[in-house]
Design an enzyme around this catalytic site. Structure first.
Site, PDB file in Angstrom:
ATOM      1  N   MET A   1      -8.785   8.214  -0.052  1.00 38.15           N
ATOM      2  CA  MET A   1      -9.570   8.663   1.108  1.00 38.15           C
ATOM      3  C   MET A   1     -10.047  10.086   0.875  1.00 38.15           C
ATOM      4  O   MET A   1      -9.304  10.919   0.341  1.00 38.15           O
ATOM      5  CB  MET A   1      -8.721   8.607   2.368  1.00 38.15           C
ATOM      6  CG  MET A   1      -8.086   7.248   2.608  1.00 38.15           C
ATOM      7  SD  MET A   1      -7.218   7.189   4.167  1.00 38.15           S
ATOM      8  CE  MET A   1      -6.476   5.562   4.063  1.00 38.15           C
TER       9      MET A   1
ATOM     10  N   MET B   1     -12.081   4.574  -0.475  1.00 39.02           N
ATOM     11  CA  MET B   1     -12.695   4.835   0.837  1.00 39.02           C
ATOM     12  C   MET B   1     -13.328   6.217   0.723  1.00 39.02           C
ATOM     13  O   MET B   1     -12.853   7.195   1.320  1.00 39.02           O
ATOM     14  CB  MET B   1     -11.635   4.763   1.934  1.00 39.02           C
ATOM     15  CG  MET B   1     -11.177   3.331   2.199  1.00 39.02           C
ATOM     16  SD  MET B   1      -9.594   3.243   3.048  1.00 39.02           S
ATOM     17  CE  MET B   1      -8.502   3.408   1.643  1.00 39.02           C
TER      18      MET B   1
ATOM     19  N   SER C   1       0.856  -1.188   0.000  1.00 35.67           N
ATOM     20  CA  SER C   1       0.000   0.000   0.000  1.00 35.67           C
ATOM     21  C   SER C   1       0.887   1.232   0.000  1.00 35.67           C
ATOM     22  O   SER C   1       1.644   1.465   0.953  1.00 35.67           O
ATOM     23  CB  SER C   1      -0.890   0.006   1.238  1.00 35.67           C
ATOM     24  OG  SER C   1      -1.331   1.331   1.473  1.00 35.67           O
TER      25      SER C   1
ATOM     26  N   HIS D   1      -8.391   1.230  -3.965  1.00 39.97           N
ATOM     27  CA  HIS D   1      -9.298   0.976  -2.835  1.00 39.97           C
ATOM     28  C   HIS D   1      -9.981   2.292  -2.497  1.00 39.97           C
ATOM     29  O   HIS D   1      -9.366   3.185  -1.909  1.00 39.97           O
ATOM     30  CB  HIS D   1      -8.454   0.444  -1.653  1.00 39.97           C
ATOM     31  CG  HIS D   1      -9.224   0.239  -0.399  1.00 39.97           C
ATOM     32  ND1 HIS D   1      -8.619   0.039   0.829  1.00 39.97           N
ATOM     33  CD2 HIS D   1     -10.562   0.189  -0.160  1.00 39.97           C
ATOM     34  CE1 HIS D   1      -9.550  -0.111   1.760  1.00 39.97           C
ATOM     35  NE2 HIS D   1     -10.734  -0.006   1.188  1.00 39.97           N
TER      36      HIS D   1
ATOM     37  N   GLY E   1      -0.608   1.701   9.428  1.00 43.47           N
ATOM     38  CA  GLY E   1       0.107   1.473  10.682  1.00 43.47           C
ATOM     39  C   GLY E   1      -0.737   1.073  11.875  1.00 43.47           C
ATOM     40  O   GLY E   1      -0.281   1.154  13.016  1.00 43.47           O
TER      41      GLY E   1
ATOM     42  N   ASP F   1      -6.577  -6.445   4.146  1.00 40.13           N
ATOM     43  CA  ASP F   1      -5.945  -5.123   4.182  1.00 40.13           C
ATOM     44  C   ASP F   1      -5.926  -4.575   5.605  1.00 40.13           C
ATOM     45  O   ASP F   1      -6.982  -4.339   6.191  1.00 40.13           O
ATOM     46  CB  ASP F   1      -6.753  -4.196   3.250  1.00 40.13           C
ATOM     47  CG  ASP F   1      -6.155  -2.803   3.106  1.00 40.13           C
ATOM     48  OD1 ASP F   1      -5.062  -2.560   3.634  1.00 40.13           O
ATOM     49  OD2 ASP F   1      -6.808  -1.965   2.443  1.00 40.13           O
ATOM     50  N   GLY F   2      -4.709  -4.360   6.121  1.00 43.00           N
ATOM     51  CA  GLY F   2      -4.563  -3.685   7.408  1.00 43.00           C
ATOM     52  C   GLY F   2      -3.820  -4.502   8.447  1.00 43.00           C
ATOM     53  O   GLY F   2      -4.229  -5.603   8.796  1.00 43.00           O
TER      54      GLY F   2
ATOM     55  N   GLY G   1      -8.803   4.233   7.077  1.00 42.29           N
ATOM     56  CA  GLY G   1      -8.468   5.639   7.328  1.00 42.29           C
ATOM     57  C   GLY G   1      -6.993   5.897   7.523  1.00 42.29           C
ATOM     58  O   GLY G   1      -6.514   6.967   7.157  1.00 42.29           O
TER      59      GLY G   1
ATOM     60  N   SER H   1       2.745  -0.192   6.016  1.00 41.27           N
ATOM     61  CA  SER H   1       3.841   0.163   6.917  1.00 41.27           C
ATOM     62  C   SER H   1       4.871  -0.963   7.056  1.00 41.27           C
ATOM     63  O   SER H   1       6.063  -0.690   7.169  1.00 41.27           O
ATOM     64  CB  SER H   1       3.287   0.562   8.289  1.00 41.27           C
ATOM     65  OG  SER H   1       2.406  -0.414   8.773  1.00 41.27           O
TER      66      SER H   1
ATOM     67  N   HIS I   1      -1.187  -1.326  -4.318  1.00 39.11           N
ATOM     68  CA  HIS I   1      -2.445  -0.972  -3.638  1.00 39.11           C
ATOM     69  C   HIS I   1      -2.490   0.541  -3.436  1.00 39.11           C
ATOM     70  O   HIS I   1      -1.580   1.131  -2.864  1.00 39.11           O
ATOM     71  CB  HIS I   1      -2.523  -1.718  -2.303  1.00 39.11           C
ATOM     72  CG  HIS I   1      -3.821  -1.546  -1.592  1.00 39.11           C
ATOM     73  ND1 HIS I   1      -4.959  -2.260  -1.920  1.00 39.11           N
ATOM     74  CD2 HIS I   1      -4.171  -0.753  -0.557  1.00 39.11           C
ATOM     75  CE1 HIS I   1      -5.950  -1.911  -1.118  1.00 39.11           C
ATOM     76  NE2 HIS I   1      -5.504  -0.989  -0.278  1.00 39.11           N
TER      77      HIS I   1
ATOM     78  N   MET J   1     -11.274  -5.775   5.364  1.00 36.20           N
ATOM     79  CA  MET J   1     -10.474  -4.836   6.155  1.00 36.20           C
ATOM     80  C   MET J   1     -10.195  -5.465   7.518  1.00 36.20           C
ATOM     81  O   MET J   1     -11.130  -5.863   8.217  1.00 36.20           O
ATOM     82  CB  MET J   1     -11.235  -3.525   6.388  1.00 36.20           C
ATOM     83  CG  MET J   1     -11.477  -2.654   5.169  1.00 36.20           C
ATOM     84  SD  MET J   1     -10.009  -1.973   4.395  1.00 36.20           S
ATOM     85  CE  MET J   1      -9.169  -1.162   5.726  1.00 36.20           C
TER      86      MET J   1
ATOM     87  N   ASP K   1      -4.638   3.619  -1.995  1.00 37.48           N
ATOM     88  CA  ASP K   1      -5.697   3.972  -1.046  1.00 37.48           C
ATOM     89  C   ASP K   1      -6.231   5.377  -1.290  1.00 37.48           C
ATOM     90  O   ASP K   1      -5.496   6.359  -1.199  1.00 37.48           O
ATOM     91  CB  ASP K   1      -5.158   3.890   0.384  1.00 37.48           C
ATOM     92  CG  ASP K   1      -4.998   2.457   0.845  1.00 37.48           C
ATOM     93  OD1 ASP K   1      -5.977   1.692   0.745  1.00 37.48           O
ATOM     94  OD2 ASP K   1      -3.903   2.088   1.308  1.00 37.48           O
TER      95      ASP K   1
HETATM   96  C1  DX5 Z   1      -6.237   1.620   5.588  1.00 40.48           C
HETATM   97  C2  DX5 Z   1      -5.775   1.265   4.199  1.00 40.48           C
HETATM   98  C3  DX5 Z   1      -4.692   0.265   4.146  1.00 40.48           C
HETATM   99  C4  DX5 Z   1      -3.441   0.683   4.842  1.00 40.48           C
HETATM  100  C5  DX5 Z   1      -2.679  -0.517   5.235  1.00 40.48           C
HETATM  101  O1  DX5 Z   1      -7.371   2.390   5.513  1.00 40.48           O
HETATM  102  O2  DX5 Z   1      -6.861   0.757   3.438  1.00 40.48           O
HETATM  103  O3  DX5 Z   1      -4.420  -0.134   2.806  1.00 40.48           O
HETATM  104  O4  DX5 Z   1      -2.621   1.484   4.058  1.00 40.48           O
HETATM  105  O5  DX5 Z   1      -1.575  -0.088   5.950  1.00 40.48           O
HETATM  106  P1  DX5 Z   1      -0.850  -1.021   7.011  1.00 40.48           P
HETATM  107  O6  DX5 Z   1      -0.323  -2.201   6.262  1.00 40.48           O
HETATM  108  O7  DX5 Z   1       0.207  -0.149   7.562  1.00 40.48           O
HETATM  109  O8  DX5 Z   1      -1.892  -1.437   8.024  1.00 40.48           O
HETATM  110 ZN    ZN Z   2      -6.411  -0.185   1.442  1.00 41.79          ZN
END
Ligand code: DX5
Ligand code: ZN
Length: 221
Positions: free
Chosen positions: A37, A69, A8, A67, A146, A176-177, A143, A199, A33, A138, A35
């Site tokens: 937002m 959001m 990501s 993705h 890390g 994811d996450g 959001g 992360s 990936h 998820m 993200d």
């Molecule tokens: C969170 C994102 C994830 C996030 C994952 O809202 O959708 O893709 O970047 O990050 P890590 O792997 O650090 O949890």
């Molecule tokens: Zn994501």
């Protein structure tokens, strides 16, 4: 099913995004990936279709996995598919007409995914499972990067895998996450085959080493 590591870029250094993407691809990334937002559906603001297009124009050949959001989603589906995305997922609560949004993704030639928040039930997949290519589960609240992996996600992944197996459909499970070297094996054993990690990869000193270790953890013995 083949396994895919999907870094990501949320945790990448945005001042050097092209290089960062090159570096994770050289390090073994299978999918990028991306993200998105909107400070509305989630309390954070990231990147839009122009950044996706810039990466494609820069020469990124690996699939870009958008993705969303955001709420709403339909206009962004169009913009991201035009910008070169290969996969697009959205949260069903964020659109008025889930089936229409899925159709829009498919008609644009992208793989369609439904993203489920930690407390969103698998029943949201009813009536749409046969139309989608993947489910994004998820394992943190959307959001931020890390965050810590929510442990009961494993049970949900297993149940999701059962639903897919019983249906006889060819739907992939992306998680994811909070994924890292220490828990990726359990996530794979629960039924996932696409692993998003932000992360754990971008905050590591050596991307190649980290991705290699992840792949070792999920490779069949
Ligand atoms: C969170 C994102 C994830 C996030 C994952 O809202 O959708 O893709 O970047 O990050 P890590 O792997 O650090 O949890
Ligand atoms: Zn994501």
């Amino acid at each position: 099913m083949k396994n895919f590591i999907a870094p990501s870029i949320l945790s990448a250094n945005f001042a050097e995004l092209g290089k960062e993407v090159d570096n994770v691809i050289l390090a073994g990334a299978d999918i990028i990936h991306f993200d998105v937002m909107d400070n509305h559906y989630v309390p954070n603001l990231t990147i839009g279709p122009q950044v996706c297009k810039s990466l494609v124009d820069y020469g990124v050949k690996k699939p870009i996995d958008v993705h969303l959001m955001t709420s709403p989603v339909d206009e962004l589906i169009t913009q991201f598919s035009d910008a070169g995305a290969s996969m697009i997922s959205f949260h069903p609560e964020a659109t008025q007409h889930v089936d229409r949004s899925v159709e829009l993704i498919k008609n644009k030639g992208c793989k369609a995914g439904i993203a489920l928040n930690p407390a969103s039930p698998l029943s949201l997949l009813d009536h749409v499972l046969e139309k989608i290519d993947f489910i994004l589960i998820m394992s943190v609240n959307p959001g931020y990067g890390g965050q810590k992996f929510i442990a009961n996600s494993l049970e949900k992944i297993k149940r999701c895998k059962e639903i897919i197996s019983n249906s006889g459909l060819d739907v992939e499970i992306e998680v994811d996450g909070g994924i890292g070297i220490n828990n990726i094996k359990k996530i794979k054993e629960s039924g996932a085959n696409i692993f998003v990690a932000g992360s754990a990869i971008f905050n590591s000193d050596n991307y190649e080493d980290t991705i290699k270790k992840m792949k070792q953890e999920i490779s069949a013995e």
